[in-house]
Scaffold this active site. Sequence first.
Site: not given
Ligand code: RB5
Length: 142
Positions: A7-8, A64-67, A69, A97, A133
């Site tokens: 995503d962005h 994604c931003g955190t990985g 979602g 594993h 495993h």
């Molecule tokens: C987008 O702002 C953010 O929520 C998405 O990239 C991600 O971090 C979600 O888990």
Amino acid sequence: MLALGCDHGGYELMQEIKHYLDERKIAYQDFGCYSMEAVDYPVYAKKVGKAIQDGVCDRGILICGTGIGISITANKMRGIRAALCTDCFCAEATRLHNDANVLALGGRVVGPGLAVKIVDTFLNTPFSGEERHKRRIAMIEE
Ligand code: RB5
């Protein structure tokens, strides 16, 4: 063939990863997104997951931003084992594993230098094939 999706929040890091893959002539299919414009990460998790389910690709990278979602979404798809990694130890362990077929990264969490080392570890570590495993992965699939 690798399936790529972001995503962005993961777009910039994905450009670094693509540069790394291009330099090594590692084939990939890029399922987007294609700019920093805000998009919904489940769309891209589903595209990458489906490419693996359909056998078009054998592994994937999602960012994604955190990985978080994007990996939560991917892990709801049958046969997809997405591992959110912030270090090389986890990237190696999840291949050995869990036979993880998707690497998830947080574009706002890891820098590009560490991220390419994680990708390198993920791509170059085989599944151990050990019975315990295999048994546990079969239990996941059930
Ligand atoms: C987008 O702002 C953010 O929520 C998405 O990239 C991600 O971090 C979600 O888990």
